[in-house]
Design an enzyme around this catalytic site. Structure first.
Site, PDB file in Angstrom:
ATOM      1  N   TYR A 162     -17.555   6.803 -20.404  1.00  0.00           N
ATOM      2  CA  TYR A 162     -17.268   6.069 -18.519  1.00  0.00           C
ATOM      3  C   TYR A 162     -15.686   5.944 -18.599  1.00  0.00           C
ATOM      4  O   TYR A 162     -14.520   6.715 -17.657  1.00  0.00           O
ATOM      5  CB  TYR A 162     -17.403   5.405 -18.696  1.00  0.00           C
ATOM      6  CG  TYR A 162     -17.406   5.200 -16.899  1.00  0.00           C
ATOM      7  CD1 TYR A 162     -18.192   5.862 -16.239  1.00  0.00           C
ATOM      8  CD2 TYR A 162     -16.009   3.694 -16.353  1.00  0.00           C
ATOM      9  CE1 TYR A 162     -18.028   5.857 -14.131  1.00  0.00           C
ATOM     10  CE2 TYR A 162     -16.767   3.889 -14.900  1.00  0.00           C
ATOM     11  CZ  TYR A 162     -17.569   4.144 -14.076  1.00  0.00           C
ATOM     12  OH  TYR A 162     -17.183   4.511 -13.077  1.00  0.00           O
ATOM     13  N   ASN A 206     -15.848  -2.688  -8.168  1.00  0.00           N
ATOM     14  CA  ASN A 206     -16.691  -2.741  -8.270  1.00  0.00           C
ATOM     15  C   ASN A 206     -17.544  -2.491  -6.912  1.00  0.00           C
ATOM     16  O   ASN A 206     -17.672  -3.789  -5.799  1.00  0.00           O
ATOM     17  CB  ASN A 206     -17.205  -4.330  -8.889  1.00  0.00           C
ATOM     18  CG  ASN A 206     -16.985  -3.867  -9.878  1.00  0.00           C
ATOM     19  OD1 ASN A 206     -16.570  -3.595 -10.438  1.00  0.00           O
ATOM     20  ND2 ASN A 206     -18.529  -4.622 -11.204  1.00  0.00           N
ATOM     21  N   ARG A 251     -11.063  -8.843 -13.248  1.00  0.00           N
ATOM     22  CA  ARG A 251     -10.461  -7.340 -11.865  1.00  0.00           C
ATOM     23  C   ARG A 251     -10.440  -7.607 -11.340  1.00  0.00           C
ATOM     24  O   ARG A 251     -11.289  -8.639 -10.612  1.00  0.00           O
ATOM     25  CB  ARG A 251     -12.412  -6.971 -12.732  1.00  0.00           C
ATOM     26  CG  ARG A 251     -11.523  -5.138 -12.373  1.00  0.00           C
ATOM     27  CD  ARG A 251     -12.362  -4.449 -12.475  1.00  0.00           C
ATOM     28  NE  ARG A 251     -13.017  -3.294 -13.725  1.00  0.00           N
ATOM     29  CZ  ARG A 251     -14.421  -3.788 -14.335  1.00  0.00           C
ATOM     30  NH1 ARG A 251     -15.312  -3.433 -13.142  1.00  0.00           N
ATOM     31  NH2 ARG A 251     -14.264  -3.209 -15.297  1.00  0.00           N
ATOM     32  N   ASP A 264     -16.697  -5.799 -22.559  1.00  0.00           N
ATOM     33  CA  ASP A 264     -16.360  -6.055 -21.500  1.00  0.00           C
ATOM     34  C   ASP A 264     -15.431  -6.972 -21.328  1.00  0.00           C
ATOM     35  O   ASP A 264     -14.545  -7.737 -21.341  1.00  0.00           O
ATOM     36  CB  ASP A 264     -17.565  -7.536 -21.345  1.00  0.00           C
ATOM     37  CG  ASP A 264     -18.625  -7.936 -19.772  1.00  0.00           C
ATOM     38  OD1 ASP A 264     -18.103  -6.169 -19.041  1.00  0.00           O
ATOM     39  OD2 ASP A 264     -17.539  -8.457 -19.486  1.00  0.00           O
ATOM     40  N   PHE A 308     -28.995  -9.241 -10.021  1.00  0.00           N
ATOM     41  CA  PHE A 308     -29.206 -10.964  -9.558  1.00  0.00           C
ATOM     42  C   PHE A 308     -30.097 -10.946  -8.292  1.00  0.00           C
ATOM     43  O   PHE A 308     -31.163 -11.626  -8.179  1.00  0.00           O
ATOM     44  CB  PHE A 308     -28.182 -11.353  -9.138  1.00  0.00           C
ATOM     45  CG  PHE A 308     -27.202 -12.269 -10.401  1.00  0.00           C
ATOM     46  CD1 PHE A 308     -27.749 -11.722 -11.955  1.00  0.00           C
ATOM     47  CD2 PHE A 308     -25.782 -12.945 -10.282  1.00  0.00           C
ATOM     48  CE1 PHE A 308     -26.640 -12.344 -13.446  1.00  0.00           C
ATOM     49  CE2 PHE A 308     -25.002 -13.095 -11.541  1.00  0.00           C
ATOM     50  CZ  PHE A 308     -25.352 -12.817 -12.328  1.00  0.00           C
ATOM     51  N   GLY A 355     -22.421 -13.598 -21.321  1.00  0.00           N
ATOM     52  CA  GLY A 355     -21.336 -14.363 -22.192  1.00  0.00           C
ATOM     53  C   GLY A 355     -21.418 -15.565 -21.771  1.00  0.00           C
ATOM     54  O   GLY A 355     -23.074 -16.601 -21.027  1.00  0.00           O
ATOM     55  N   SER A 360     -27.042  -6.015  -8.488  1.00  0.00           N
ATOM     56  CA  SER A 360     -28.432  -5.056  -8.815  1.00  0.00           C
ATOM     57  C   SER A 360     -29.722  -6.203  -9.119  1.00  0.00           C
ATOM     58  O   SER A 360     -30.762  -6.163  -8.486  1.00  0.00           O
ATOM     59  CB  SER A 360     -28.705  -4.042  -8.304  1.00  0.00           C
ATOM     60  OG  SER A 360     -27.419  -3.783  -9.129  1.00  0.00           O
TER      61      SER A 360
HETATM   62  P1  NAD Z   1     -25.158   6.563  -8.909  1.00  0.00           P
HETATM   63  O1  NAD Z   1     -25.332   6.966  -9.579  1.00  0.00           O
HETATM   64  O2  NAD Z   1     -25.443   5.501  -7.900  1.00  0.00           O
HETATM   65  O3  NAD Z   1     -24.829   8.109  -7.813  1.00  0.00           O
HETATM   66  C1  NAD Z   1     -23.740   8.695  -9.071  1.00  0.00           C
HETATM   67  C2  NAD Z   1     -24.584   9.743  -8.191  1.00  0.00           C
HETATM   68  O4  NAD Z   1     -24.151  11.512  -9.322  1.00  0.00           O
HETATM   69  C3  NAD Z   1     -25.862  10.568  -8.356  1.00  0.00           C
HETATM   70  O5  NAD Z   1     -26.222  10.706  -7.043  1.00  0.00           O
HETATM   71  C4  NAD Z   1     -26.512  10.817  -9.941  1.00  0.00           C
HETATM   72  O6  NAD Z   1     -28.032  11.530  -9.775  1.00  0.00           O
HETATM   73  C5  NAD Z   1     -25.469  11.942  -9.440  1.00  0.00           C
HETATM   74  N1  NAD Z   1     -25.303  12.990 -11.053  1.00  0.00           N
HETATM   75  C6  NAD Z   1     -24.232  12.005 -12.302  1.00  0.00           C
HETATM   76  N2  NAD Z   1     -24.457  13.086 -12.923  1.00  0.00           N
HETATM   77  C7  NAD Z   1     -24.203  14.188 -12.224  1.00  0.00           C
HETATM   78  C8  NAD Z   1     -23.689  15.586 -12.983  1.00  0.00           C
HETATM   79  N3  NAD Z   1     -23.529  15.659 -14.276  1.00  0.00           N
HETATM   80  N4  NAD Z   1     -24.286  16.962 -11.856  1.00  0.00           N
HETATM   81  C9  NAD Z   1     -24.469  16.550 -10.848  1.00  0.00           C
HETATM   82  N5  NAD Z   1     -25.394  14.589 -10.361  1.00  0.00           N
HETATM   83  C10 NAD Z   1     -24.364  14.001 -11.340  1.00  0.00           C
HETATM   84  O7  NAD Z   1     -23.257   6.138  -8.468  1.00  0.00           O
HETATM   85  P2  NAD Z   1     -22.090   5.622  -7.586  1.00  0.00           P
HETATM   86  O8  NAD Z   1     -22.667   3.512  -7.795  1.00  0.00           O
HETATM   87  O9  NAD Z   1     -23.172   5.620  -6.320  1.00  0.00           O
HETATM   88  O10 NAD Z   1     -20.837   5.833  -7.981  1.00  0.00           O
HETATM   89  C11 NAD Z   1     -20.451   7.260  -6.930  1.00  0.00           C
HETATM   90  C12 NAD Z   1     -18.982   6.791  -8.331  1.00  0.00           C
HETATM   91  O11 NAD Z   1     -17.787   6.424  -7.983  1.00  0.00           O
HETATM   92  C13 NAD Z   1     -18.570   7.788  -9.190  1.00  0.00           C
HETATM   93  O12 NAD Z   1     -18.303   8.978 -10.194  1.00  0.00           O
HETATM   94  C14 NAD Z   1     -18.911   6.380 -10.376  1.00  0.00           C
HETATM   95  O13 NAD Z   1     -18.018   6.677 -11.539  1.00  0.00           O
HETATM   96  C15 NAD Z   1     -17.225   5.784  -8.619  1.00  0.00           C
HETATM   97  N6  NAD Z   1     -17.523   4.344  -9.169  1.00  0.00           N
HETATM   98  C16 NAD Z   1     -18.381   3.746  -8.492  1.00  0.00           C
HETATM   99  C17 NAD Z   1     -17.905   2.274  -8.540  1.00  0.00           C
HETATM  100  C18 NAD Z   1     -19.324   1.449  -7.985  1.00  0.00           C
HETATM  101  O14 NAD Z   1     -19.094   0.024  -8.153  1.00  0.00           O
HETATM  102  N7  NAD Z   1     -20.074   1.212  -7.330  1.00  0.00           N
HETATM  103  C19 NAD Z   1     -17.194   1.765  -9.321  1.00  0.00           C
HETATM  104  C20 NAD Z   1     -16.276   2.499  -9.610  1.00  0.00           C
HETATM  105  C21 NAD Z   1     -16.060   3.769  -9.546  1.00  0.00           C
HETATM  106  N1  UDP Z   2     -23.599  -8.211 -15.492  1.00  0.00           N
HETATM  107  C1  UDP Z   2     -23.977 -10.134 -15.948  1.00  0.00           C
HETATM  108  N2  UDP Z   2     -25.412  -9.900 -15.432  1.00  0.00           N
HETATM  109  C2  UDP Z   2     -26.293  -8.544 -15.595  1.00  0.00           C
HETATM  110  C3  UDP Z   2     -25.434  -7.520 -15.133  1.00  0.00           C
HETATM  111  C4  UDP Z   2     -23.744  -7.885 -15.267  1.00  0.00           C
HETATM  112  O1  UDP Z   2     -23.728 -10.648 -16.232  1.00  0.00           O
HETATM  113  O2  UDP Z   2     -27.362  -8.389 -15.193  1.00  0.00           O
HETATM  114  C5  UDP Z   2     -21.913  -9.159 -16.277  1.00  0.00           C
HETATM  115  C6  UDP Z   2     -21.324  -8.276 -16.577  1.00  0.00           C
HETATM  116  O3  UDP Z   2     -21.340  -8.644 -18.545  1.00  0.00           O
HETATM  117  C7  UDP Z   2     -20.138  -7.925 -16.674  1.00  0.00           C
HETATM  118  C8  UDP Z   2     -19.999  -8.238 -14.693  1.00  0.00           C
HETATM  119  O4  UDP Z   2     -21.199  -8.880 -14.798  1.00  0.00           O
HETATM  120  O5  UDP Z   2     -18.902  -8.873 -16.748  1.00  0.00           O
HETATM  121  C9  UDP Z   2     -19.880  -7.015 -14.524  1.00  0.00           C
HETATM  122  O6  UDP Z   2     -21.159  -5.814 -14.738  1.00  0.00           O
HETATM  123  P1  UDP Z   2     -21.721  -4.597 -14.360  1.00  0.00           P
HETATM  124  O7  UDP Z   2     -22.113  -3.781 -14.909  1.00  0.00           O
HETATM  125  O8  UDP Z   2     -22.231  -4.841 -12.274  1.00  0.00           O
HETATM  126  O9  UDP Z   2     -19.966  -3.492 -13.403  1.00  0.00           O
HETATM  127  P2  UDP Z   2     -18.882  -3.964 -14.855  1.00  0.00           P
HETATM  128  O10 UDP Z   2     -17.832  -3.907 -14.239  1.00  0.00           O
HETATM  129  O11 UDP Z   2     -18.716  -4.280 -16.091  1.00  0.00           O
HETATM  130  O12 UDP Z   2     -18.619  -1.860 -14.818  1.00  0.00           O
END
Ligand code: NAD
Ligand code: UDP
Ligand code: UDP
Length: 427
Positions: A249, A278, A379, A375, A295, A309, A293
């Site tokens: 990732y 996040n 951040r 981890d 919690f 942790g 989600s």
């Molecule tokens: P999500 O998993 O809910 O949504 C991702 C979507 O992409 C899903 O609908 C999934 O089916 C689709 N997808 C995955 N692989 C695919 C593929 N190969 N072809 C077509 N569709 C595909 O995630 P999200 O939280 O909505 O995140 C959306 C974007 O934002 C992602 O690129 C993620 O990396 C980025 N992002 C999200 C967060 C966050 O906290 N939500 C943080 C940092 C970055």
């Molecule tokens: N985490 C936690 N309990 C959970 C899920 C995650 O304490 O049930 C912690 C995890 O170890 C990390 C932080 O919450 O330190 C955020 O994790 P998340 O998977 O939401 O996102 P990340 O920022 O790591 O991509």
């Protein structure tokens, strides 16, 4: 004699014609009929100018009811979008004049990953302002339910497609979100995750290059890895393990950023890069393993909150509507980025658990579990750049946003259980 009789007949005909003409003029002057005739001529001339095949496509675009709908929402974003498409058109980058009958309506936007959590909220905003939206999704972590309220709207299209495969579309803007975001999901099939980030992003950039579309990449705060600089500024290059379990990732998104910049420099593709921190809100996958989600679902189900942790690691949580606003401002603005998009409010996981207890159930228990590999310890975004150049900052504090998410989860958690009793099918 014959000649004189002819002359007399001609004079009589002339007088009769004059009498008729006078009668017609008197008729028109009576009861302001002349005004009606002149107004009729003016309307006919205007209609001919607007709908004639030789009139420019720019006039056709302005006369489009969808564009008026957007501008009537009087958002500056909508105005910028319209001026941008007009700019395209006047530059001839969409092929100059378009034959009559193929007139352009609204902005054509593709959202990859649009059936996911963030994508579906973005789609809602784009649809609301009158854009034509194509969602491209393979439904790995997204679902039709997230976008089905747009089914039947002629401005909406849903394509089941994996971005790892090429695709031909004609669009103006590409929001590229397709990629699983939760650690549990992206570690599930790490090779697929890196292919999605690298090959998927390459394909969408190839598409952007071919059709001259603007391209926005949703990168992540994970590009900073386990950061040695706090808070994280966009100029920080990060501290990432290239061979760890999160690398598919982290390194995938870093490569996606590299690709975007190389298409920008090498092929003049207009790119925008968002580094998302996040994000939480309604429509998150209930069991996706992310901390908010987890919690919320655990507290609702009367299960202990699982803190990994010692719970002293920190994250900054942004409500989804703030993120969507930031993404749209970035797309419509003139700056490539990268931009940090996140809420600078910083919480330890124990503090987050306390907020969830306050919001849902003060008696919810906390259970400590071993932490996952690599981890990040802390951040928090520095959002000075987004504030200055995009005029953006988050508006929804954690204590305001969490109840909105809880309402949605409550419906789905308990609704799901009822459904399970009656049906084993999820589609
Ligand atoms: P999500 O998993 O809910 O949504 C991702 C979507 O992409 C899903 O609908 C999934 O089916 C689709 N997808 C995955 N692989 C695919 C593929 N190969 N072809 C077509 N569709 C595909 O995630 P999200 O939280 O909505 O995140 C959306 C974007 O934002 C992602 O690129 C993620 O990396 C980025 N992002 C999200 C967060 C966050 O906290 N939500 C943080 C940092 C970055
Ligand atoms: N985490 C936690 N309990 C959970 C899920 C995650 O304490 O049930 C912690 C995890 O170890 C990390 C932080 O919450 O330190 C955020 O994790 P998340 O998977 O939401 O996102 P990340 O920022 O790591 O991509
Ligand atoms: N691509 C796509 N749709 C398009 C144009 C390109 O999916 O409309 C894909 C194409 O299949 C290729 C990638 O995008 O795999 C990169 O395209 P580009 O034209 O930049 O590179 P090339 O095809 O020349 O290697």
């Amino acid at each position: 004699m014959g000649y004189r009789r002819d002359e007399m007949e001609q004079a009589e005909a002339h007088q009769a014609y004059n009498r008729k003409a006078m009668k017609a003029i008197r008729y028109m002057l009576r009861e302001q009929r002349l005004v009606f005739v002149l107004v009729g001529i003016a309307i006919a001339t205007l209609a001919f100018t607007l709908f004639s095949p030789s009139s420019s496509i720019r006039i056709q675009y302005n006369s489009d009811p969808l564009s008026e709908m957007r501008s009537s929402s009087s958002s500056s974003l909508a105005q910028q979008s319209r001026s941008r498409i007009e700019e395209y058109i006047s530059m001839g980058s969409v092929g100059g004049r378009i034959p009559l009958g193929l007139k352009r309506k609204g902005l054509r936007v593709v959202v990859t990953g649009g059936a996911g959590f963030v994508g579906s909220h973005l789609v809602d905003r784009l649809m609301a302002r009158g854009d034509k939206v194509i969602v491209v999704d393979n439904f790995f972590t997204g679902s039709k339910e997230n976008v089905m309220h747009h089914f039947g709207n002629p401005n909406f299209e849903l394509i089941r497609h994996d971005v790892v495969e090429p695709i031909l579309l004609e669009v103006d803007h590409i929001y590229h979100l397709a990629c699983p975001a939760s650690p549990v999901h992206y570690k599930f099939n790490p090779v697929k995750t890196i292919k999605t980030n690298v090959v998927g992003t390459l394909n969408m950039l190839g598409l952007a290059k071919r059709v001259g579309a603007r391209f926005l990449l949703t990168s992540t705060s994970e590009v900073y890895g386990d950061p040695l600089q706090h808070p994280q500024v966009e100029t920080y290059w990060g501290n990432v393990n290239p061979i760890g379990v999160r690398s598919c990732y982290d390194e995938g998104k870093r490569t996606a950023e590299t690709l975007a910049m190389d298409y920008h420099r090498g092929a003049n593709v207009e790119v925008r890069i968002a580094r998302i921190f996040n994000t939480y809100g309604p429509r998150m996958c209930i069991d996706d393993g992310r901390v908010v989600s987890n919690f919320v679902a655990q507290a609702l189900r009367k299960e202990p909150l699982t803190v990994y942790g010692d719970g002293k690691q920190t994250r900054s949580f942004q409500f989804v509507s703030d993120l969507v606003e930031g993404l749209m401002r970035l797309m419509e603005g003139e700056h490539v980025g990268p931009f940090n998009l996140g809420n600078p409010g910083e919480f330890t996981m124990l503090e987050l658990a306390k907020v969830v207890q306050e919001t849902i159930d003060p008696n919810a228990k906390i259970e400590f579990r071993p932490n996952t590999e690599d981890d990040p310890h802390k951040r928090k975004p520095d959002i000075t750049k987004a504030k200055e150049l995009l005029g953006w900052e988050p508006k929804v504090a954690l204590r305001q946003g969490l109840p909105l998410m809880v309402k949605d989860f409550r419906q789905r958690v308990f609704g799901d259980q009822n459904q399970e009793a009656t049906s084993s099918s999820t589609e």
